[in-house]
Design a protein around this motif. Structure first.
Motif, short mmCIF file in Angstrom:
data_model
loop_
_atom_site.label_atom_id
_atom_site.label_comp_id
_atom_site.label_asym_id
_atom_site.label_seq_id
_atom_site.Cartn_x
_atom_site.Cartn_y
_atom_site.Cartn_z
N LEU A 14 -20.31 8.15 -29.30
CA LEU A 14 -19.26 7.40 -28.67
C LEU A 14 -19.97 6.05 -28.13
N THR A 17 -20.26 3.91 -31.26
CA THR A 17 -18.98 3.36 -31.76
C THR A 17 -18.59 2.19 -30.97
N ILE A 72 -14.03 4.79 -20.90
CA ILE A 72 -14.55 6.12 -21.15
C ILE A 72 -14.22 6.79 -20.01
N ALA A 89 -23.89 7.59 -23.15
CA ALA A 89 -23.07 6.82 -23.90
C ALA A 89 -23.16 5.23 -23.85
N SER A 173 -11.05 -0.15 -26.90
CA SER A 173 -11.88 1.17 -26.69
C SER A 173 -11.08 2.27 -26.51
N ILE A 177 -12.04 5.25 -28.80
CA ILE A 177 -12.46 6.91 -28.00
C ILE A 177 -11.43 7.99 -28.62
N THR A 180 -12.80 8.93 -31.83
CA THR A 180 -14.12 9.76 -31.65
C THR A 180 -13.62 11.04 -30.99
N SER A 186 -17.98 13.92 -34.52
CA SER A 186 -18.47 13.09 -33.51
C SER A 186 -19.39 14.03 -32.57
#
Length: 198
Positions: A14, A17, A72, A89, A173, A177, A180, A186
């Motif tokens: 993550l 990415t 996140i 992350a 984002s 996420i 992912t 992942s």
């Protein structure tokens, strides 16, 4: 599909990415409307004002990383239950961003600029970890920092304009996420991940 467990490999992937997304947003896909929204005038000519442009892009990179942390914490609640996952992350994201902009932007800046970048990134990341943070909070903090305002003195018009860009960054984002989270790959280490499982 069985529920996949959010683990260290996932956090690592993550971060990679999101770091790649920030990298592209401050290098090849830089949105010239962002400095305008913050009230910063950058010379439109390609080879004029390179230092000022690099400085703004680096500070925007710091802000985008904070927005990614916010995304996140909003979209992967498991990371709030295990602080190591969030740290993993964030570490991976920072490595990707710093490596990517090292050659393109950092050489144009002074050590003071780099210290400013790191300090702003810490503040943006701190904002990102707070559950009550809003896009307006990010906008106010960012504009105050780069314009030298006290937070309370940031004009509402600049907050509104910058909040739009933070909202767009967080939505991007969130989409990454979601992709992912839904990808079984992942949850496994990828060969070139350069992760440090310490």
């Amino acid at each position: 599909m069985a529920q996949l467990h959010i683990n260290r490999a996932f956090a690592e992937n993550l971060g990679l990415t999101l770091g790649g997304s920030v990298r592209e947003q401050v290098t090849s896909l830089f949105n010239r409307e962002v400095p305008k929204a913050a009230g910063v005038k950058l010379n439109p000519l390609p080879f004029v004002g390179g230092v000022e442009k690099a400085r703004f892009r680096v500070m925007w990179a710091a802000a985008l990383q904070g927005a990614s942390v916010w995304a996140i914490t909003k979209n992967v609640p498991e990371v709030l239950e295990d602080e190591k996952l969030l740290r993993k992350a964030v570490y991976q994201m920072q490595q990707i961003v710093d490596t990517a902009i090292l050659d393109k932007l950092f050489p144009k800046l002074t050590q003071e600029d780099l210290d400013h970048y790191n300090a702003l990134r810490r503040r943006m990341n701190d904002l990102g970890t707070k559950s009550l943070t809003t896009k307006e909070d990010f906008a106010r903090a960012f504009v105050a920092d780069i314009r030298g305002f006290k937070p309370a003195d940031v004009p509402d018009s600049l907050i509104t304009a910058m909040a739009y860009h933070f909202d767009m960054a967080c939505q991007l984002s969130a989409k990454l996420i979601d992709i992912t989270v839904k990808s079984p790959n992942s949850y496994h280490r990828i060969p070139n991940a350069q992760a440090q499982n310490s």
